[in-house]
Enzyme design. Structure first.
Site, PDB file in Angstrom:
ATOM      1  N   PRO A  17       0.848  -1.152   0.184  1.00 50.90           N
ATOM      2  CA  PRO A  17       0.212   0.012  -0.143  1.00 50.90           C
ATOM      3  C   PRO A  17       0.889   1.204  -0.169  1.00 50.90           C
ATOM      4  O   PRO A  17       1.828   1.351   0.691  1.00 50.90           O
ATOM      5  CB  PRO A  17      -0.892  -0.094   1.366  1.00 50.90           C
ATOM      6  CG  PRO A  17       0.108  -1.068   2.121  1.00 50.90           C
ATOM      7  CD  PRO A  17       0.815  -1.851   1.279  1.00 50.90           C
ATOM      8  N   MET A  18       0.707   2.170  -0.826  1.00 54.28           N
ATOM      9  CA  MET A  18       1.430   3.496  -0.944  1.00 54.28           C
ATOM     10  C   MET A  18       0.496   4.590  -1.008  1.00 54.28           C
ATOM     11  O   MET A  18      -0.146   4.846  -2.070  1.00 54.28           O
ATOM     12  CB  MET A  18       2.583   3.319  -1.843  1.00 54.28           C
ATOM     13  CG  MET A  18       3.754   2.445  -1.566  1.00 54.28           C
ATOM     14  SD  MET A  18       4.927   2.392  -2.825  1.00 54.28           S
ATOM     15  CE  MET A  18       4.197   1.294  -4.135  1.00 54.28           C
ATOM     16  N   ALA A  19       0.326   5.463  -0.086  1.00 55.54           N
ATOM     17  CA  ALA A  19      -0.395   6.660  -0.077  1.00 55.54           C
ATOM     18  C   ALA A  19      -0.098   7.675  -1.478  1.00 55.54           C
ATOM     19  O   ALA A  19       1.118   7.708  -1.512  1.00 55.54           O
ATOM     20  CB  ALA A  19      -0.289   7.305   1.308  1.00 55.54           C
ATOM     21  N   GLN A  71      -7.041  -0.670   2.729  1.00 55.89           N
ATOM     22  CA  GLN A  71      -5.938  -0.788   4.327  1.00 55.89           C
ATOM     23  C   GLN A  71      -6.748   0.625   4.817  1.00 55.89           C
ATOM     24  O   GLN A  71      -6.974   1.700   4.244  1.00 55.89           O
ATOM     25  CB  GLN A  71      -4.892  -0.401   4.127  1.00 55.89           C
ATOM     26  CG  GLN A  71      -4.112  -0.141   5.523  1.00 55.89           C
ATOM     27  CD  GLN A  71      -2.603   0.441   5.262  1.00 55.89           C
ATOM     28  OE1 GLN A  71      -2.220   1.384   4.875  1.00 55.89           O
ATOM     29  NE2 GLN A  71      -1.558  -0.395   5.575  1.00 55.89           N
ATOM     30  N   CYS A 102       2.378   3.339   9.784  1.00 55.27           N
ATOM     31  CA  CYS A 102       2.331   4.827   9.388  1.00 55.27           C
ATOM     32  C   CYS A 102       3.282   5.624  10.376  1.00 55.27           C
ATOM     33  O   CYS A 102       2.840   5.687  11.438  1.00 55.27           O
ATOM     34  CB  CYS A 102       1.202   5.408   8.825  1.00 55.27           C
ATOM     35  SG  CYS A 102       1.520   7.086   8.294  1.00 55.27           S
ATOM     36  N   GLY A 203      10.235  -4.890   2.966  1.00 55.01           N
ATOM     37  CA  GLY A 203      11.358  -3.826   3.196  1.00 55.01           C
ATOM     38  C   GLY A 203      12.647  -4.232   2.382  1.00 55.01           C
ATOM     39  O   GLY A 203      13.164  -5.138   2.722  1.00 55.01           O
ATOM     40  N   ASP A 204      12.886  -3.304   1.527  1.00 53.39           N
ATOM     41  CA  ASP A 204      14.117  -3.182   0.640  1.00 53.39           C
ATOM     42  C   ASP A 204      14.202  -4.276  -0.292  1.00 53.39           C
ATOM     43  O   ASP A 204      15.344  -4.875  -0.643  1.00 53.39           O
ATOM     44  CB  ASP A 204      15.233  -3.195   1.628  1.00 53.39           C
ATOM     45  CG  ASP A 204      15.305  -2.142   2.464  1.00 53.39           C
ATOM     46  OD1 ASP A 204      14.738  -0.859   2.270  1.00 53.39           O
ATOM     47  OD2 ASP A 204      16.192  -2.130   3.328  1.00 53.39           O
ATOM     48  N   GLY A 226       7.131  -2.331  -2.666  1.00 60.77           N
ATOM     49  CA  GLY A 226       6.781  -1.085  -2.499  1.00 60.77           C
ATOM     50  C   GLY A 226       7.632  -0.097  -3.594  1.00 60.77           C
ATOM     51  O   GLY A 226       7.231  -0.141  -4.681  1.00 60.77           O
ATOM     52  N   ARG A 227       8.636   0.647  -2.998  1.00 63.15           N
ATOM     53  CA  ARG A 227       9.299   1.685  -3.859  1.00 63.15           C
ATOM     54  C   ARG A 227       9.756   1.086  -5.203  1.00 63.15           C
ATOM     55  O   ARG A 227       9.724   1.658  -6.005  1.00 63.15           O
ATOM     56  CB  ARG A 227      10.316   2.221  -2.853  1.00 63.15           C
ATOM     57  CG  ARG A 227       9.736   3.071  -1.672  1.00 63.15           C
ATOM     58  CD  ARG A 227      10.740   3.651  -0.728  1.00 63.15           C
ATOM     59  NE  ARG A 227      11.202   2.337  -0.077  1.00 63.15           N
ATOM     60  CZ  ARG A 227      12.214   2.342   0.990  1.00 63.15           C
ATOM     61  NH1 ARG A 227      12.586   3.319   1.134  1.00 63.15           N
ATOM     62  NH2 ARG A 227      12.618   0.954   1.297  1.00 63.15           N
TER      63      ARG A 227
HETATM   64  C1  LIG Z   1       5.395   7.041  -1.177  1.00 65.62           C
HETATM   65  C2  LIG Z   1       4.919   5.771   0.059  1.00 65.62           C
HETATM   66  C3  LIG Z   1       3.488   5.675   0.571  1.00 65.62           C
HETATM   67  C4  LIG Z   1       3.259   4.629   1.382  1.00 65.62           C
HETATM   68  N1  LIG Z   1       2.048   4.644   2.000  1.00 65.62           N
HETATM   69  C5  LIG Z   1       1.775   3.482   2.758  1.00 65.62           C
HETATM   70  C6  LIG Z   1       0.507   3.406   3.207  1.00 65.62           C
HETATM   71  O1  LIG Z   1      -0.484   4.117   2.933  1.00 65.62           O
HETATM   72  N2  LIG Z   1       0.256   2.350   4.229  1.00 65.62           N
HETATM   73  C7  LIG Z   1       1.325   1.355   4.665  1.00 65.62           C
HETATM   74  O2  LIG Z   1       0.861   0.677   5.194  1.00 65.62           O
HETATM   75  N3  LIG Z   1       2.630   1.539   4.113  1.00 65.62           N
HETATM   76  C8  LIG Z   1       2.681   2.670   3.308  1.00 65.62           C
HETATM   77  N4  LIG Z   1       4.084   2.873   2.802  1.00 65.62           N
HETATM   78  C9  LIG Z   1       5.010   1.918   3.301  1.00 65.62           C
HETATM   79  C10 LIG Z   1       4.827   0.785   2.211  1.00 65.62           C
HETATM   80  O3  LIG Z   1       3.886   0.023   2.112  1.00 65.62           O
HETATM   81  C11 LIG Z   1       6.362  -0.070   2.501  1.00 65.62           C
HETATM   82  O4  LIG Z   1       6.088  -0.679   3.663  1.00 65.62           O
HETATM   83  C12 LIG Z   1       7.613   0.472   2.549  1.00 65.62           C
HETATM   84  O5  LIG Z   1       7.683   1.401   1.318  1.00 65.62           O
HETATM   85  C13 LIG Z   1       8.807  -0.337   2.580  1.00 65.62           C
HETATM   86  O6  LIG Z   1       8.742  -1.424   1.526  1.00 65.62           O
HETATM   87  P1  LIG Z   1       9.829  -1.168   0.096  1.00 65.62           P
HETATM   88  O7  LIG Z   1      11.386  -0.985   0.777  1.00 65.62           O
HETATM   89  O8  LIG Z   1       9.584  -2.331  -0.807  1.00 65.62           O
HETATM   90  O9  LIG Z   1       9.522   0.227  -0.424  1.00 65.62           O
HETATM   91  C14 LIG Z   1       4.225   3.865   2.029  1.00 65.62           C
HETATM   92  C15 LIG Z   1       5.537   4.169   1.292  1.00 65.62           C
HETATM   93  C16 LIG Z   1       5.637   4.894   0.427  1.00 65.62           C
HETATM   94  C17 LIG Z   1       7.077   5.028  -0.365  1.00 65.62           C
END
Ligand SMILES: Cc1cc2nc3c(=O)[nH]c(=O)nc-3n(C[C@H](O)[C@H](O)[C@H](O)COP(=O)(O)O)c2cc1C
Length: 328
Positions: A17-19, A71, A102, A203-204, A226-227
C-alpha cells in the site's frame, strides 16, 4: 499457495500500500503485470465514517484488480469498526487491512498507524473488534516496532493472530527509522516462526533476486514490494517469473516504459479529471523515466506540463531517441 482467509492468492508477490500512489489506475496496471495481490493506499476511518467525498472516491475498485486489500487507519475503536463495516458491506475489496505502520506524526498523534506498535493489548482489542464486526478477512500491516527499545513485533503479530487476523505484513523497520537504514529481515524470520497465519515480508526488496533471498532467508509466505514498483511494474512481473521459474526476464525498452506510463496516465485521467491527473502523474513520470537516456532534458518540462498531450509528447520524444539509436 498464499491464502488469506478464503482468498487464494495466485503467487507470492504483493504490491505494497502506498499513499498517493496506489489508486485504481496504478493498481490495475500492476495487476496486469501479474501481482498476486494489490493493496490500496491507506484510507482514514473518520473520512469513511463522515462520508467525506474525497475519501469515498478512494474506495473505488475495478473488478479486474481483485483480489485486493483495502487498508484503513484510525486510533479509536468506534470509528475503526464503523469504517471496517462500511468497507465490508459497500466495496468489492477482498481483504480489510489495518495500518499499524504509518510513521508520520499527523497520524501517530491521533493514536493511529505505528503508535499501536507500543501496545500489544490494544492491538488485540482493536483487531478483535474489527474481526467480529465484518465478514471479509482482516489483516494487519505493521512495522517491527516503535524504536530500537520497543521492538514488540513477535508479541504484536501474535496478538493479531489471537484476535482472528488472517495475515500479517511486516516491514522490517521501526517507526523512528522512517525509511532510513536497512530493513531487518531477521525479525521477519522470527515473526514467521512465531505465528501460524501467513506472514508477508516487506522492506528493501529492490530486485527479483532480493525477493527470492527474502523468501529463502525468512521463510515468509509472500513478498511485499513498494518503492521498487514505482514507475516500474515490470519489477512485479520479473519477480513473479523469477520466483516461479528462476528465469530473469529482460528489463523493458524505453518504448515499453513510455507506453505503460501513458496507459497509467490515461487510467488516472479516467479516474480524476485531466488537470489533476496530469499533475499527479508528474511524479510517476519521473519514476518511469529513471535510468532512461536523455531524461534530464525533459524533467523540468514534465514538472510544468498541464495537459495529456503535452505529457504524452514529452514521453514519446524520449522513446524516439531510443528508436533513433537502434535504427542508427
Ligand atoms: C510513497 C509511499 C507511501 C506509503 N504509504 C503507505 C500506506 O498508505 N500504508 C502503509 O501501510 N504503508 C505505506 N508505505 C510503506 C510501504 O507500504 C512499505 O512498507 C515501505 O515502502 C517499505 O517497502 P519497500 O522497501 O518495498 O518500499 C508507503 C511507502 C511509500 C514510499
Amino acid at each position: 499457495m498464499l491464502k488469506i482467509g478464503d482468498i487464494e492468492i495466485k503467487n507470492q508477490v504483493v504490491l505494497a500500500p502506498m499513499a498517493g500512489v496506489c489508486n485504481s489506475a496504478f493498481r490495475l496496471t500492476v495487476k496486469e503485470f501479474g501481482a498476486g495481490l494489490v493493496c490500496a493506499e491507506m484510507v482514514s476511518d473518520k473520512g469513511i465514517v463522515l462520508k467525506n467525498e474525497k475519501t469515498m472516491n478512494m474506495l473505488y475498485i475495478d473488478e479486474r484488480e481483485k483480489p485486493l486489500s483495502l487498508q484503513i487507519f484510525g486510533g479509536e475503536k468506534k470509528t475503526l469498526v464503523e469504517a471496517a463495516q462500511f468497507v465490508d458491506k459497500n466495496t468489492n475489496a477482498d481483504i480489510i487491512d489495518i495500518n499499524m505502520g504509518c510513521p508520520v506524526p499527523k497520524i501517530t498523534k491521533c493514536d493511529a498507524g505505528a503508535k499501536w506498535l507500543l501496545d500489544p493489548d490494544k492491538i488485540y482489542e482493536m483487531v478483535s473488534a474489527v474481526v467480529e464486526a465484518v465478514e471479509k478477512p482482516v489483516t494487519v500491516k505493521m512495522r517491527m516496532g516503535w524504536d530500537d527499545d520497543h521492538i514488540f513485533a513477535v508479541k504484536n503479530a501474535q496478538a493479531v493472530e489471537r484476535a482472528g487476523g488472517k495475515a500479517v505484513a511486516l516491514h522490517g523497520r521501526t517507526r523512528v527509522q522512517m525509511y532510513e537504514g536497512k530493513a531487518n529481515w531477521d525479525i521477519i524470520r522470527e515473526v514467521k516462526q512465531s505465528i501460524n497465519i501467513p506472514l508477508i515480508g516487506n522492506g528493501d526488496v529492490q530486485t527479483p533476486q532480493d525477493a527470492k533471498r527474502m523468501v529463502e532467508e525468512t521463510g515468509c509466505d509472500g513478498v511485499m514490494i513498494g518503492r521498487a514498483a514505482l514507475g516500474n511494474p515490470w519489477m512485479i512481473y520479473r519477480t513473479v517469473q523469477y520466483l516461479e521459474t528462476g528465469k530473469l526476464m529482460d528489463e523493458p525498452t524505453v518504448r515499453e516504459k513510455m507506453d505503460v506510463c501513458i496507459l497509467h496516465l490515461d487510467r488516472l485521467i479516467a479516474l480524476k479529471d485531466e488537470y489533476i491527473a496530469v499533475r499527479e502523474m508528474r511524479k510517476h513520470a519521473a519514476w518511469y523515466l529513471k535510468g532512461v537516456r536523455g531524461n534530464a532534458r525533459v524533467r523540468n518540462a514534465i514538472n510544468e506540463c498541464n495537459s495529456r498531450d503535452e505529457l504524452v509528447g514529452l514521453l514519446n520524444s524520449l522513446a524516439e531517441v531510443e528508436e533513433e539509436v537502434i535504427v542508427g
